[in-house]
Design a protein around this motif. Structure first.
Motif, PDB file in Angstrom:
ATOM      1  N   ASN A  82     -21.609 -17.935  16.437  1.00  0.00           N
ATOM      2  CA  ASN A  82     -22.528 -18.810  17.788  1.00  0.00           C
ATOM      3  C   ASN A  82     -21.810 -19.623  17.781  1.00  0.00           C
ATOM      4  N   SER A  83     -21.300 -20.628  16.438  1.00  0.00           N
ATOM      5  CA  SER A  83     -20.770 -21.789  16.755  1.00  0.00           C
ATOM      6  C   SER A  83     -19.565 -21.452  17.148  1.00  0.00           C
ATOM      7  N   THR A  84     -18.971 -20.813  17.809  1.00  0.00           N
ATOM      8  CA  THR A  84     -17.557 -20.425  18.342  1.00  0.00           C
ATOM      9  C   THR A  84     -17.748 -20.979  19.400  1.00  0.00           C
ATOM     10  N   THR A  85     -18.459 -21.168  20.038  1.00  0.00           N
ATOM     11  CA  THR A  85     -18.692 -21.196  22.030  1.00  0.00           C
ATOM     12  C   THR A  85     -18.055 -22.632  22.092  1.00  0.00           C
TER      13      THR A  85
ATOM     14  N   LEU B 287     -19.239 -16.427  23.984  1.00  0.00           N
ATOM     15  CA  LEU B 287     -18.277 -16.112  24.947  1.00  0.00           C
ATOM     16  C   LEU B 287     -19.542 -16.497  26.450  1.00  0.00           C
ATOM     17  N   SER B 288     -20.332 -15.876  26.883  1.00  0.00           N
ATOM     18  CA  SER B 288     -21.037 -15.238  27.764  1.00  0.00           C
ATOM     19  C   SER B 288     -21.256 -16.801  28.022  1.00  0.00           C
TER      20      SER B 288
ATOM     21  N   LEU C 104     -20.731 -22.262  31.124  1.00  0.00           N
ATOM     22  CA  LEU C 104     -20.428 -23.810  30.938  1.00  0.00           C
ATOM     23  C   LEU C 104     -19.804 -24.576  32.067  1.00  0.00           C
ATOM     24  N   MET C 105     -18.617 -22.767  32.560  1.00  0.00           N
ATOM     25  CA  MET C 105     -17.840 -23.244  33.769  1.00  0.00           C
ATOM     26  C   MET C 105     -19.006 -23.488  34.941  1.00  0.00           C
TER      27      MET C 105
END
Length: 305
Positions: free
Chosen positions: A111-114, A173-174, A179-180
């Motif tokens: 999850n920290s790869t967000t 990824l979601s 965020l975009m």
């Protein structure tokens, strides 16, 4: 097509942004405790429904009493359903599903790869959040720090199935895509964005849960579980998303995504402070690496040197 803004290239975060980021990390760190209690008696998709529905109801009541008007959300109805999918429905479902097979340690690292995925998307799709070496180095330090901090728990969870690991990466990824999307709500107050997103999520999840589980026994959980659901919905969802969207507006998508590096550290610290859990040396070392990563991303200290 790039998402343009009327501001120049974003600089380092100000003190207010850091305060919001740390508070949000602490709140979302506590959400793991509430979810752990609730998922013991509620299926993952049912828990997603109650989480978003209670939060949406609370925020609708807040807007009715305090404002601003929810009518500000109506022109963005289609965009709110997209945000609901990529910021609530998909990641919540993937995380709960993945954690049925993976330990909390490896789930936290994935999850920290967000921020990594957010940085890639922001570089490709925006004009004010471009790739830089200090951001890449800082995010790498943060992910390594998270892995070090959860040490033995990570090693114990590495043997989980591949699909579960992909589920957690898919959730990250979601969140990055979300965020975009959230950047497109410029000028819309944060409480309205949070309310619109969670209302749309509730509309999506009601038929999903009714078709998957039926109406019977949806409300048969014990009082401690309902207390955990309320805490998860009101504190870790309704209030947290107001902070989250305010942070996206003031600090940018990449900076807002850094909260996923803080969440594991805050969860461990909360356990140490309030539950009497022991704080190990490797956990302190991981927190130091995360802090160094955040300072590296901020860039001011190294710029002065």
């Amino acid at each position: 097509m790039a998402i343009t803004t009327t501001t120049a290239m974003r600089g380092p975060m100000v003190l207010k942004d850091w305060g919001q980021l740390l508070l949000l990390g602490a709140i979302w760190g506590g959400s793991f405790f509430f979810a752990r209690i609730a998922v013991a008696e509620l299926p993952p998709l049912v828990l997603v429904l109650f989480r978003v529905a209670v939060a949406a109801l609370a925020l609708q009541l807040y807007l009715a009493l305090r404002g601003p008007s929810f009518r500000l959300a109506l022109p963005y109805a289609g965009l709110f359903f997209l945000l609901a999918l990529v910021n609530n429905v998909i990641p919540f479902s993937l995380i709960f599903a993945g954690q049925t097979e993976l330990g909390a340690g490896v789930a936290s690292v994935l999850n920290s790869t967000t921020p990594f995925w957010t940085l890639i998307l922001a570089n490709a799709l925006t004009s004010d959040e471009k790739l830089s070496w200090n951001k890449l180095a800082g995010i790498a330090l943060g992910i390594v720090g998270t892995a070090v901090m959860i040490g033995p728990g990570l090693l114990a969870g590495l043997g989980g199935p591949v699909w579960a690991k992909f589920a957690l990466i898919g959730a990250s990824l979601s969140y990055a895509v979300a965020l975009m999307v959230a950047r497109r709500f410029k000028g819309v107050p944060s409480p309205v964005i949070a309310t619109g997103q969670l209302t749309a999520s509730t509309i999506i999840m009601i038929p999903v849960v009714l078709l998957g589980y039926g109406p019977a026994n949806l409300f048969s959980a014990s009082p401690p579980v309902w207390a955990a659901v309320l805490a998860l919905a009101l504190l870790s969802t309704a209030f947290a998303y107001i902070l989250y969207f305010n942070l996206v507006a003031s600090a940018g998508a990449t900076n807002a995504s850094l909260v996923t590096l803080i969440v594991p550290a805050s969860a461990i610290l909360l356990g140490f402070l309030f539950l009497g859990e022991r704080l190990e040396l490797f956990e302190l070392g991981g927190m130091v690496l995360i802090a160094l990563g955040l300072v590296t991303i901020d860039g001011r200290l190294f710029g002065r040197r």
